[in-house]
Design a protein around this motif. Sequence first.
Motif, PDB file in Angstrom:
ATOM      1  N   ALA A  39     -28.349 -38.130  10.872  1.00 22.29           N
ATOM      2  CA  ALA A  39     -28.876 -36.774  11.064  1.00 22.29           C
ATOM      3  C   ALA A  39     -30.315 -36.860  11.543  1.00 22.29           C
ATOM      4  CB  ALA A  39     -28.807 -35.987   9.762  1.00 22.29           C
ATOM      5  N   TRP A  41     -33.587 -33.929  11.818  1.00 24.66           N
ATOM      6  CA  TRP A  41     -34.002 -32.547  11.576  1.00 24.66           C
ATOM      7  C   TRP A  41     -35.461 -32.359  11.933  1.00 24.66           C
ATOM      8  CZ3 TRP A  41     -31.996 -34.255   6.387  1.00 24.66           C
ATOM      9  CH2 TRP A  41     -30.617 -34.073   6.294  1.00 24.66           C
ATOM     10  N   SER A  58     -27.689 -35.462  -2.894  1.00 23.73           N
ATOM     11  CA  SER A  58     -27.079 -34.518  -1.954  1.00 23.73           C
ATOM     12  C   SER A  58     -28.102 -33.649  -1.220  1.00 23.73           C
ATOM     13  CB  SER A  58     -26.090 -33.609  -2.685  1.00 23.73           C
ATOM     14  OG  SER A  58     -26.764 -32.767  -3.605  1.00 23.73           O
ATOM     15  N   ARG A  59     -29.334 -33.642  -1.699  1.00 20.09           N
ATOM     16  CA  ARG A  59     -30.389 -32.849  -1.056  1.00 20.09           C
ATOM     17  C   ARG A  59     -31.664 -33.669  -0.967  1.00 20.09           C
ATOM     18  NH1 ARG A  59     -27.372 -29.146  -3.809  1.00 20.09           N
ATOM     19  NH2 ARG A  59     -26.687 -27.367  -2.599  1.00 20.09           N
ATOM     20  N   TRP A  72     -33.413 -29.956   2.408  1.00 25.12           N
ATOM     21  CA  TRP A  72     -32.393 -30.288   3.402  1.00 25.12           C
ATOM     22  C   TRP A  72     -31.103 -30.643   2.679  1.00 25.12           C
ATOM     23  CZ3 TRP A  72     -34.452 -29.564   8.164  1.00 25.12           C
ATOM     24  CH2 TRP A  72     -35.848 -29.631   8.269  1.00 25.12           C
ATOM     25  N   ASP A  73     -30.001 -30.115   3.151  1.00 24.40           N
ATOM     26  CA  ASP A  73     -28.690 -30.371   2.558  1.00 24.40           C
ATOM     27  C   ASP A  73     -28.064 -31.576   3.256  1.00 24.40           C
ATOM     28  OD1 ASP A  73     -26.128 -30.351   1.519  1.00 24.40           O
ATOM     29  OD2 ASP A  73     -25.868 -28.199   1.769  1.00 24.40           O
ATOM     30  N   ARG A  75     -25.262 -33.034   2.303  1.00 20.63           N
ATOM     31  CA  ARG A  75     -23.801 -33.043   2.189  1.00 20.63           C
ATOM     32  C   ARG A  75     -23.123 -32.770   3.526  1.00 20.63           C
ATOM     33  NH1 ARG A  75     -23.387 -28.911  -2.626  1.00 20.63           N
ATOM     34  NH2 ARG A  75     -24.854 -27.966  -1.182  1.00 20.63           N
ATOM     35  N   ASN A  76     -23.610 -31.815   4.280  1.00 17.13           N
ATOM     36  CA  ASN A  76     -22.989 -31.514   5.569  1.00 17.13           C
ATOM     37  C   ASN A  76     -23.208 -32.632   6.572  1.00 17.13           C
ATOM     38  OD1 ASN A  76     -22.031 -29.057   4.686  1.00 17.13           O
ATOM     39  ND2 ASN A  76     -23.849 -27.953   5.328  1.00 17.13           N
ATOM     40  N   ALA A  77     -24.377 -33.230   6.546  1.00 17.44           N
ATOM     41  CA  ALA A  77     -24.651 -34.329   7.468  1.00 17.44           C
ATOM     42  C   ALA A  77     -23.780 -35.536   7.182  1.00 17.44           C
ATOM     43  CB  ALA A  77     -26.123 -34.722   7.396  1.00 17.44           C
ATOM     44  N   LYS A  79     -20.761 -35.475   5.504  1.00 15.66           N
ATOM     45  CA  LYS A  79     -19.328 -35.167   5.409  1.00 15.66           C
ATOM     46  C   LYS A  79     -18.531 -35.801   6.542  1.00 15.66           C
ATOM     47  CE  LYS A  79     -17.455 -31.120   3.961  1.00 15.66           C
ATOM     48  NZ  LYS A  79     -17.228 -29.669   4.031  1.00 15.66           N
ATOM     49  N   ALA A  80     -19.031 -35.710   7.753  1.00 13.45           N
ATOM     50  CA  ALA A  80     -18.300 -36.232   8.920  1.00 13.45           C
ATOM     51  C   ALA A  80     -18.222 -37.757   8.930  1.00 13.45           C
ATOM     52  CB  ALA A  80     -18.966 -35.745  10.195  1.00 13.45           C
TER      53      ALA A  80
END
Length: 83
Positions: A39, A41, A58-59, A72-73, A75-77, A79-80
């Motif tokens: 990621a 940002w 996770s953050r 910043w989260d 988890r979404n970064a 997940k993939a």
Amino acid sequence: RRVKNHQGLRFSPNGKLLVATTHNHGIEVYAVDDGSELARWKGHNAMIYCLAFSPDGSRLASGSEDTTALVWDLRNALKATGR
């Protein structure tokens, strides 16, 4: 992989991630096992002086000279990637 031009580095609580601040006020997240960038940002307008992970990893919180603190989260970064 060499991580260069970074102001600060932090490992996640589980040791699987490396987070780096950049000279242009950004944050980059890398996988420790293979060095891949997970990621990138940007949200601050000045140098980032501090980074802190939540206990579960996770953050990520970042604090900047511009007097802002951002959360910043991760988890979404992540997940993939299946990490």
